[in-house]
Design a protein around this motif. Structure first.
Motif, PDB file in Angstrom:
ATOM      1  N   ILE A   5       0.837  -1.204  -0.018  1.00 44.74           N
ATOM      2  CA  ILE A   5      -0.094   0.131   0.100  1.00 44.74           C
ATOM      3  C   ILE A   5       0.856   1.284  -0.150  1.00 44.74           C
ATOM      4  O   ILE A   5       1.868   1.609   0.661  1.00 44.74           O
ATOM      5  N   LEU A   6       0.489   2.200  -0.651  1.00 44.64           N
ATOM      6  CA  LEU A   6       1.142   3.552  -1.101  1.00 44.64           C
ATOM      7  C   LEU A   6       0.397   4.542  -0.334  1.00 44.64           C
ATOM      8  O   LEU A   6      -0.875   4.594  -0.469  1.00 44.64           O
ATOM      9  N   ILE A   7       0.935   5.157   0.827  1.00 47.57           N
ATOM     10  CA  ILE A   7       0.206   6.081   1.393  1.00 47.57           C
ATOM     11  C   ILE A   7       0.789   7.446   0.930  1.00 47.57           C
ATOM     12  O   ILE A   7       1.944   7.771   0.773  1.00 47.57           O
ATOM     13  N   VAL A   8      -0.315   8.590   0.602  1.00 49.63           N
ATOM     14  CA  VAL A   8       0.000   9.898   0.050  1.00 49.63           C
ATOM     15  C   VAL A   8      -0.628  10.681   0.748  1.00 49.63           C
ATOM     16  O   VAL A   8      -1.828  10.916   0.876  1.00 49.63           O
ATOM     17  N   ASP A   9       0.374  11.416   1.434  1.00 56.13           N
ATOM     18  CA  ASP A   9      -0.322  12.438   2.213  1.00 56.13           C
ATOM     19  C   ASP A   9       0.912  13.455   2.618  1.00 56.13           C
ATOM     20  O   ASP A   9       1.954  13.193   2.733  1.00 56.13           O
ATOM     21  N   ASP A  10       0.550  14.771   2.403  1.00 52.50           N
ATOM     22  CA  ASP A  10       1.755  15.838   2.778  1.00 52.50           C
ATOM     23  C   ASP A  10       2.029  16.000   4.095  1.00 52.50           C
ATOM     24  O   ASP A  10       2.880  16.485   4.615  1.00 52.50           O
ATOM     25  N   ALA A  11       1.020  15.569   5.012  1.00 54.12           N
ATOM     26  CA  ALA A  11       1.266  15.493   6.713  1.00 54.12           C
ATOM     27  C   ALA A  11       2.021  14.258   6.939  1.00 54.12           C
ATOM     28  O   ALA A  11       1.346  13.226   6.892  1.00 54.12           O
ATOM     29  N   ALA A  12       3.233  14.580   7.393  1.00 56.23           N
ATOM     30  CA  ALA A  12       3.902  13.304   8.075  1.00 56.23           C
ATOM     31  C   ALA A  12       3.247  12.598   9.200  1.00 56.23           C
ATOM     32  O   ALA A  12       3.366  11.273   9.359  1.00 56.23           O
ATOM     33  N   PHE A  13       2.598  13.180   9.988  1.00 53.05           N
ATOM     34  CA  PHE A  13       1.888  12.705  11.020  1.00 53.05           C
ATOM     35  C   PHE A  13       0.635  11.803  10.437  1.00 53.05           C
ATOM     36  O   PHE A  13       0.459  10.712  11.119  1.00 53.05           O
ATOM     37  N   MET A  14      -0.240  12.177   9.272  1.00 52.72           N
ATOM     38  CA  MET A  14      -1.169  11.353   8.733  1.00 52.72           C
ATOM     39  C   MET A  14      -0.508  10.170   8.300  1.00 52.72           C
ATOM     40  O   MET A  14      -0.976   8.948   8.440  1.00 52.72           O
ATOM     41  N   ARG A  15       0.668  10.361   7.554  1.00 53.03           N
ATOM     42  CA  ARG A  15       1.384   9.118   6.864  1.00 53.03           C
ATOM     43  C   ARG A  15       1.597   8.073   8.104  1.00 53.03           C
ATOM     44  O   ARG A  15       1.462   6.947   8.029  1.00 53.03           O
ATOM     45  N   MET A  16       2.370   8.753   9.102  1.00 55.67           N
ATOM     46  CA  MET A  16       2.767   7.704  10.301  1.00 55.67           C
ATOM     47  C   MET A  16       1.705   7.116  10.925  1.00 55.67           C
ATOM     48  O   MET A  16       1.671   6.002  11.112  1.00 55.67           O
ATOM     49  N   THR A  17       0.349   7.674  11.053  1.00 54.92           N
ATOM     50  CA  THR A  17      -0.761   7.172  11.730  1.00 54.92           C
ATOM     51  C   THR A  17      -1.050   6.301  10.946  1.00 54.92           C
ATOM     52  O   THR A  17      -1.632   5.024  11.302  1.00 54.92           O
ATOM     53  N   LEU A  18      -1.655   6.427   9.502  1.00 54.80           N
ATOM     54  CA  LEU A  18      -1.682   5.227   8.657  1.00 54.80           C
ATOM     55  C   LEU A  18      -0.906   4.129   8.528  1.00 54.80           C
ATOM     56  O   LEU A  18      -1.351   3.022   8.417  1.00 54.80           O
ATOM     57  N   ARG A  19       0.348   4.456   8.322  1.00 58.52           N
ATOM     58  CA  ARG A  19       1.322   3.443   8.354  1.00 58.52           C
ATOM     59  C   ARG A  19       1.212   2.496   9.473  1.00 58.52           C
ATOM     60  O   ARG A  19       1.299   1.117   9.260  1.00 58.52           O
ATOM     61  N   LYS A  20       1.107   2.837  10.828  1.00 58.77           N
ATOM     62  CA  LYS A  20       1.262   2.070  11.809  1.00 58.77           C
ATOM     63  C   LYS A  20      -0.203   0.913  11.588  1.00 58.77           C
ATOM     64  O   LYS A  20      -0.066   0.026  11.989  1.00 58.77           O
ATOM     65  N   MET A  21      -1.447   1.636  11.520  1.00 57.11           N
ATOM     66  CA  MET A  21      -2.598   0.848  11.182  1.00 57.11           C
ATOM     67  C   MET A  21      -2.415  -0.246  10.284  1.00 57.11           C
ATOM     68  O   MET A  21      -2.823  -1.203  10.353  1.00 57.11           O
ATOM     69  N   LEU A  22      -1.928   0.170   9.174  1.00 58.28           N
ATOM     70  CA  LEU A  22      -1.742  -0.850   8.157  1.00 58.28           C
ATOM     71  C   LEU A  22      -0.661  -2.008   8.135  1.00 58.28           C
ATOM     72  O   LEU A  22      -0.833  -3.024   7.975  1.00 58.28           O
ATOM     73  N   GLU A  23       0.519  -1.284   8.695  1.00 60.79           N
ATOM     74  CA  GLU A  23       1.463  -2.495   8.835  1.00 60.79           C
ATOM     75  C   GLU A  23       1.027  -3.340  10.112  1.00 60.79           C
ATOM     76  O   GLU A  23       1.377  -4.454   9.931  1.00 60.79           O
ATOM     77  N   ASP A  24       0.610  -2.781  11.075  1.00 59.92           N
ATOM     78  CA  ASP A  24      -0.151  -3.587  12.282  1.00 59.92           C
ATOM     79  C   ASP A  24      -1.085  -4.809  11.746  1.00 59.92           C
ATOM     80  O   ASP A  24      -1.103  -5.833  12.010  1.00 59.92           O
ATOM     81  N   ALA A  25      -1.869  -4.425  10.500  1.00 59.01           N
ATOM     82  CA  ALA A  25      -2.649  -5.205  10.029  1.00 59.01           C
ATOM     83  C   ALA A  25      -2.034  -6.469   8.971  1.00 59.01           C
ATOM     84  O   ALA A  25      -2.547  -6.983   8.207  1.00 59.01           O
ATOM     85  N   GLY A  26      -0.650  -6.048   8.915  1.00 61.57           N
ATOM     86  CA  GLY A  26       0.176  -6.916   8.020  1.00 61.57           C
ATOM     87  C   GLY A  26       0.267  -6.507   6.401  1.00 61.57           C
ATOM     88  O   GLY A  26       0.689  -7.200   5.599  1.00 61.57           O
ATOM     89  N   TYR A  27       0.012  -5.220   6.205  1.00 60.94           N
ATOM     90  CA  TYR A  27       0.438  -4.557   4.962  1.00 60.94           C
ATOM     91  C   TYR A  27       2.017  -4.422   4.819  1.00 60.94           C
ATOM     92  O   TYR A  27       2.368  -3.635   6.006  1.00 60.94           O
ATOM     93  N   ASP A  28       2.583  -4.106   3.617  1.00 61.64           N
ATOM     94  CA  ASP A  28       3.766  -3.622   3.392  1.00 61.64           C
ATOM     95  C   ASP A  28       3.442  -2.137   2.951  1.00 61.64           C
ATOM     96  O   ASP A  28       2.456  -1.938   2.234  1.00 61.64           O
ATOM     97  N   VAL A  29       4.044  -1.250   3.422  1.00 58.40           N
ATOM     98  CA  VAL A  29       3.633   0.217   3.345  1.00 58.40           C
ATOM     99  C   VAL A  29       4.877   1.004   2.831  1.00 58.40           C
ATOM    100  O   VAL A  29       5.972   0.906   3.200  1.00 58.40           O
ATOM    101  N   MET A  30       4.543   1.655   1.765  1.00 61.20           N
ATOM    102  CA  MET A  30       5.583   2.906   1.377  1.00 61.20           C
ATOM    103  C   MET A  30       4.734   4.135   1.458  1.00 61.20           C
ATOM    104  O   MET A  30       3.570   4.250   1.546  1.00 61.20           O
TER     105      MET A  30
END
Length: 119
Positions: A5-30
């Motif tokens: 999954i590619l997370i696209v957001d100009d806010a680093a905090f939003m990317r970090m929040t989504l990354r944590k949710m998705l990685e915890d669910a087993g996704y590979d994140v960019m």
């Protein structure tokens, strides 16, 4: 194999929040900080799905959806919007986005929407 999954957001905090949710669910994140970088990464890596913020510098999310859909008509993209961006969400869906999630992110809603879009 893990879904990418590619997370696209100009806010680093939003990317970090989504990354944590998705990685915890087993996704590979960019991550990408804007639409232009998202299009470049899509060309290089062809992820399974992208989450796309609407309002970003360089290239906004709607323009990025259009550009990615030209590269890959089957691209799966979920828009991320703040409250009050309904008209832009409609425009994004018309441009080819599959669904949307509203900020602030709720883990259950994010994972359900991503799972449905990938399904």
């Amino acid at each position: 194999m893990k879904k990418r999954i590619l997370i696209v957001d100009d806010a680093a905090f939003m990317r970090m929040t989504l990354r944590k949710m998705l990685e915890d669910a087993g996704y590979d994140v960019m991550e990408a900080p804007n639409g232009g970088e998202a299009v470049r990464l899509w060309k290089e890596t062809a992820p399974d799905l992208a989450t796309m913020d609407i309002t970003m510098p360089d290239m906004d999310g709607i323009s990025a959806v259009r550009a990615i859909k030209v590269l890959d008509p089957n691209a799966k993209i979920v828009m991320c919007s703040a409250m009050g961006q309904q008209s832009m969400v409609v425009e994004a869906i018309t441009a080819g986005a599959k669904d949307f999630i509203v900020k602030p992110f709720q883990r259950e809603r994010v994972l359900k929407t991503v799972g449905n879009a990938l399904g």
